[in-house]
Design a protein around this motif. Structure first.
Motif, mmCIF file in Angstrom:
data_model
loop_
_atom_site.group_PDB
_atom_site.id
_atom_site.type_symbol
_atom_site.label_atom_id
_atom_site.label_comp_id
_atom_site.label_asym_id
_atom_site.label_seq_id
_atom_site.Cartn_x
_atom_site.Cartn_y
_atom_site.Cartn_z
ATOM 1 N N CYS A 108 36.830 20.576 39.960
ATOM 2 C CA CYS A 108 38.119 21.438 40.169
ATOM 3 C C CYS A 108 38.621 21.973 38.742
ATOM 4 O O CYS A 108 38.988 23.153 38.775
ATOM 5 N N ILE A 109 38.497 21.235 37.547
ATOM 6 C CA ILE A 109 39.269 21.534 36.602
ATOM 7 C C ILE A 109 38.363 22.536 36.015
ATOM 8 O O ILE A 109 38.904 23.481 35.200
ATOM 9 N N PHE A 112 38.625 25.675 37.344
ATOM 10 C CA PHE A 112 39.892 26.360 37.047
ATOM 11 C C PHE A 112 40.070 26.867 35.750
ATOM 12 O O PHE A 112 40.339 27.981 35.196
ATOM 13 N N ARG A 113 39.427 26.056 34.764
ATOM 14 C CA ARG A 113 39.494 26.378 33.202
ATOM 15 C C ARG A 113 38.613 27.575 33.010
ATOM 16 O O ARG A 113 38.880 28.446 32.109
ATOM 17 N N VAL A 121 43.966 21.368 29.795
ATOM 18 C CA VAL A 121 44.271 20.439 30.906
ATOM 19 C C VAL A 121 43.998 18.960 30.371
ATOM 20 O O VAL A 121 42.818 18.775 29.893
ATOM 21 N N ARG A 274 50.563 24.680 37.755
ATOM 22 C CA ARG A 274 50.282 23.980 38.790
ATOM 23 C C ARG A 274 49.976 24.602 40.240
ATOM 24 O O ARG A 274 48.794 24.383 41.010
ATOM 25 N N PHE A 277 46.690 26.491 40.269
ATOM 26 C CA PHE A 277 45.452 25.443 40.075
ATOM 27 C C PHE A 277 45.462 24.898 41.814
ATOM 28 O O PHE A 277 44.459 24.780 42.195
#
Length: 290
Positions: A108-109, A112-113, A121, A274, A277
């Motif tokens: 997920c990160i 997102f990045r 993050v 947030r 995200f």
């Protein structure tokens, strides 16, 4: 110092006459004249001289112009970053995760990045109970945790995890036989409060008892000890993401073997990064369900 006055100075120096500078600044010529006069009185330096060839910088004006241009540029850069921060596309976010989200959280990160390269993050492996407290204090912005949280936090369920028995390989015994044969390896309470409570519920509901118990600091050590034949363990099925080939993973049935995993956050604290995200995770969940 009023930034508007410095900008008037820079634009007038660039344009070379009051008419063009006033038009560029969307003010009247008398208003621009007042701004320049006010700036000259503040710095106590004559900045421009007016003649037949238009408006030219004085020696003092030429000396001060580079500094004025630097301040104006810095203000423009600041406003650009402020807009990025307000939109949630620039900033920082601290995220917690546990074994159940060992695979999901980094994915997920990373996604997102990829779309938000201006976001830094950090990711920390923490028990759900500790994450709840850090979310309350805004030391974490998002936590991948057991849901619903034990504290008043917003949350979104994502998937179910469940207990499995891990044991030394190639010995076909029942769970009851394993628990009588080898110690049950468990995390210390401060490290595995939620998991230990789940194990207790399962053992009680299944009327199972372990011959002995050994407390361990982390799940990686538990896995290593099981492979060495020192004990058995009841762990989340997500252990498969860190399990070596020689680990014997035995599915379980009965009551109290499953729980929900999701994300939690403190909705009382404003945080655009947030929120972006979370919106991305919600969108991904909706796509997966369609």
């Amino acid at each position: 110092m009023n930034l508007r006055l410095l900008k008037a100075f820079v634009i007038l120096a660039e344009k070379g006459n009051y008419a063009d500078a006033a038009q560029a600044l969307f003010v009247s010529q008398p208003a621009l004249t007042k701004q320049i006069n006010l700036l000259e009185s503040i710095v106590n330096v004559s900045l421009f001289s007016r003649g037949r060839q238009g408006t030219t910088l004085t020696a003092g004006g030429r000396r001060l112009l580079p500094e004025a241009e630097k301040v104006v540029r810095q203000a423009q850069v600041f406003m650009h970053h402020a807009a990025q921060v307000a939109a949630g596309v620039e900033g920082n976010m601290a995220v917690g995760f546990g074994l159940s989200s060992f695979y999901l959280a980094p994915r997920c990160i990373a996604g997102f990045r990829q779309g938000n390269p201006g976001i830094d993050v950090s990711l920390a492996d923490l028990p759900s109970a500790q994450q709840y407290q850090l979310l309350q204090n805004n030391e974490l912005q998002v936590g991948f945790v057991r849901v619903p949280p034990s504290l008043p936090l917003d949350y979104l369920p994502l998937f179910n995890d469940q207990l499995v028995l891990i044991a030394p390989q190639n010995t076909p015994l029942s769970i009851d036989q394993w628990l009588k044969k080898l110690p049950l390896l468990r995390l210390h309470t401060e490290r595995g409060q939620g998991l230990n409570a789940q194990i207790d519920r399962f053992l009680q509901a299944s009327e199972l008892f372990s011959s002995s118990t050994q407390l361990v600091d982390d799940i990686q050590t538990i896995v290593a000890m099981v492979i060495a034949g020192i004990g058995v363990a009841l762990l989340p099925q997500s252990v498969i993401h860190i399990a070596p080939a020689e680990l014997n993973i035995i599915p379980l049935t009965g009551e109290s073997i499953s729980w929900q995993v999701g994300i939690a956050w403190n909705g009382n604290i404003e945080d655009a990064v947030r929120d972006n995200f979370i919106a991305g995770i919600k969108a991904g969940k909706a796509r997966a369900a369609s």
